[in-house]
Design a protein around this motif. Structure first.
Motif, short mmCIF file in Angstrom:
data_model
loop_
_atom_site.label_atom_id
_atom_site.label_comp_id
_atom_site.label_asym_id
_atom_site.label_seq_id
_atom_site.Cartn_x
_atom_site.Cartn_y
_atom_site.Cartn_z
N ALA A 26 0.83 -1.21 0.00
CA ALA A 26 0.00 0.00 0.00
C ALA A 26 0.87 1.26 0.00
O ALA A 26 0.53 2.25 -0.65
CB ALA A 26 -0.94 -0.01 1.20
N ALA A 27 1.99 1.22 0.70
CA ALA A 27 2.89 2.37 0.71
C ALA A 27 3.48 2.60 -0.68
O ALA A 27 3.67 3.75 -1.11
CB ALA A 27 4.01 2.16 1.74
N ILE A 28 3.76 1.53 -1.41
CA ILE A 28 4.26 1.66 -2.78
C ILE A 28 3.17 2.25 -3.67
O ILE A 28 3.45 3.08 -4.53
CB ILE A 28 4.74 0.30 -3.33
N SER A 29 1.93 1.86 -3.45
CA SER A 29 0.83 2.44 -4.22
C SER A 29 0.73 3.94 -3.98
O SER A 29 0.47 4.71 -4.91
CB SER A 29 -0.50 1.76 -3.86
N ASP A 30 0.92 4.36 -2.74
CA ASP A 30 0.89 5.79 -2.43
C ASP A 30 1.96 6.53 -3.22
O ASP A 30 1.72 7.61 -3.76
CB ASP A 30 1.07 6.03 -0.93
N TRP A 31 3.15 5.94 -3.32
CA TRP A 31 4.22 6.54 -4.12
C TRP A 31 3.83 6.57 -5.60
O TRP A 31 3.99 7.59 -6.27
CB TRP A 31 5.53 5.76 -3.93
N ALA A 32 3.30 5.46 -6.10
CA ALA A 32 2.94 5.36 -7.53
C ALA A 32 1.91 6.43 -7.91
O ALA A 32 1.98 7.01 -9.00
CB ALA A 32 2.42 3.97 -7.86
N LYS A 33 0.98 6.70 -7.01
CA LYS A 33 -0.06 7.69 -7.29
C LYS A 33 0.50 9.08 -7.55
O LYS A 33 -0.17 9.91 -8.15
CB LYS A 33 -1.05 7.76 -6.13
N THR A 34 1.71 9.34 -7.10
CA THR A 34 2.32 10.66 -7.29
C THR A 34 3.11 10.75 -8.60
O THR A 34 3.61 11.82 -8.94
CB THR A 34 3.28 11.00 -6.12
N GLN A 35 3.23 9.65 -9.31
CA GLN A 35 4.04 9.61 -10.53
C GLN A 35 3.24 10.03 -11.75
O GLN A 35 2.11 9.58 -11.94
CB GLN A 35 4.63 8.21 -10.73
N PRO A 36 3.83 10.87 -12.60
CA PRO A 36 3.13 11.28 -13.83
C PRO A 36 2.78 10.06 -14.69
O PRO A 36 3.59 9.16 -14.86
CB PRO A 36 4.15 12.16 -14.55
N GLY A 37 1.56 10.04 -15.19
CA GLY A 37 1.12 8.98 -16.08
C GLY A 37 0.57 7.75 -15.40
O GLY A 37 0.10 6.82 -16.06
N PHE A 38 0.62 7.71 -14.06
CA PHE A 38 0.09 6.55 -13.36
C PHE A 38 -1.42 6.50 -13.49
O PHE A 38 -2.10 7.50 -13.34
CB PHE A 38 0.47 6.60 -11.87
N ALA A 39 -1.96 5.29 -13.74
CA ALA A 39 -3.40 5.13 -13.88
C ALA A 39 -3.98 4.18 -12.83
O ALA A 39 -5.00 4.48 -12.22
CB ALA A 39 -3.75 4.62 -15.28
N TYR A 40 -3.33 3.04 -12.61
CA TYR A 40 -3.94 1.99 -11.80
C TYR A 40 -2.89 0.96 -11.42
O TYR A 40 -1.98 0.68 -12.19
CB TYR A 40 -5.05 1.32 -12.63
N ARG A 41 -3.03 0.39 -10.22
CA ARG A 41 -2.12 -0.68 -9.79
C ARG A 41 -2.91 -1.73 -9.03
O ARG A 41 -3.81 -1.41 -8.25
CB ARG A 41 -1.04 -0.11 -8.87
N THR A 42 -2.56 -2.99 -9.25
CA THR A 42 -3.15 -4.09 -8.49
C THR A 42 -2.08 -5.15 -8.26
O THR A 42 -1.16 -5.29 -9.07
CB THR A 42 -4.39 -4.67 -9.20
N LEU A 43 -2.20 -5.84 -7.15
CA LEU A 43 -1.25 -6.89 -6.79
C LEU A 43 -2.04 -8.18 -6.65
O LEU A 43 -3.02 -8.24 -5.91
CB LEU A 43 -0.58 -6.53 -5.46
N VAL A 44 -1.62 -9.21 -7.38
CA VAL A 44 -2.32 -10.50 -7.34
C VAL A 44 -1.32 -11.61 -7.03
O VAL A 44 -0.11 -11.44 -7.19
CB VAL A 44 -3.05 -10.79 -8.67
N ARG A 45 -1.85 -12.72 -6.60
CA ARG A 45 -1.01 -13.86 -6.28
C ARG A 45 -1.31 -15.01 -7.24
O ARG A 45 -2.47 -15.28 -7.56
CB ARG A 45 -1.27 -14.31 -4.85
N ASP A 46 -0.26 -15.69 -7.67
CA ASP A 46 -0.38 -16.84 -8.56
C ASP A 46 0.47 -17.95 -7.96
O ASP A 46 1.66 -18.08 -8.25
CB ASP A 46 0.12 -16.46 -9.96
N GLY A 47 -0.12 -18.73 -7.07
CA GLY A 47 0.63 -19.78 -6.38
C GLY A 47 1.68 -19.17 -5.48
O GLY A 47 1.38 -18.37 -4.61
N GLU A 48 2.94 -19.50 -5.72
CA GLU A 48 4.05 -18.98 -4.93
C GLU A 48 4.54 -17.63 -5.43
O GLU A 48 5.38 -17.00 -4.79
CB GLU A 48 5.21 -19.98 -4.92
N GLU A 49 4.05 -17.21 -6.58
CA GLU A 49 4.50 -15.94 -7.15
C GLU A 49 3.45 -14.85 -6.95
O GLU A 49 2.25 -15.12 -6.86
CB GLU A 49 4.79 -16.08 -8.65
#
Length: 101
Positions: A26-49
């Motif tokens: 969530a802290a990384i998302s807060d940083w991303a929101k301040t970056q020019p051109g940022f639109a959307y971020r999501t984090l998903v899990r795929d097994g161990e990755e």
């Protein structure tokens, strides 16, 4: 202009607490929101990755954010929980999208 999807696949280090990792993300998302051109971020899990998906307005914005990411977040709690040898990043051009009405 084509919107860009930045896809980063990685594993967390053994013993990483999932709730703490998600809170750190969530802290990384807060940083991303301040970056020019940022639109959307999501984090998903795929097994161990994990797959971190960020949409950017264009490739230049995505690459500029990536260039500044480690300087701004390299010592963050989020990065401390990631196995650096497992990180694979790529930029993908969005060719089609659909959203609910």
């Amino acid at each position: 202009m084509t919107q860009i999807l930045e896809r980063v696949r990685f594993r967390t280090l053994p013993g990483t607490d999932e709730a703490q990792f998600i809170a750190a993300a969530a802290a990384i998302s807060d940083w991303a929101k301040t970056q020019p051109g940022f639109a959307y971020r999501t984090l998903v899990r795929d097994g161990e990755e994990w797959i971190d998906l960020a949409f950017w307005s264009d490739l230049d914005a995505a690459k500029a954010a990536s260039a500044g990411f480690m300087e701004a977040n390299g010592s963050s709690a989020f990065m401390a929980m990631i196995d650096p040898e497992s990180v694979r990043m790529e930029y993908l051009s969005q060719m089609h999208s659909a959203m609910a009405a």
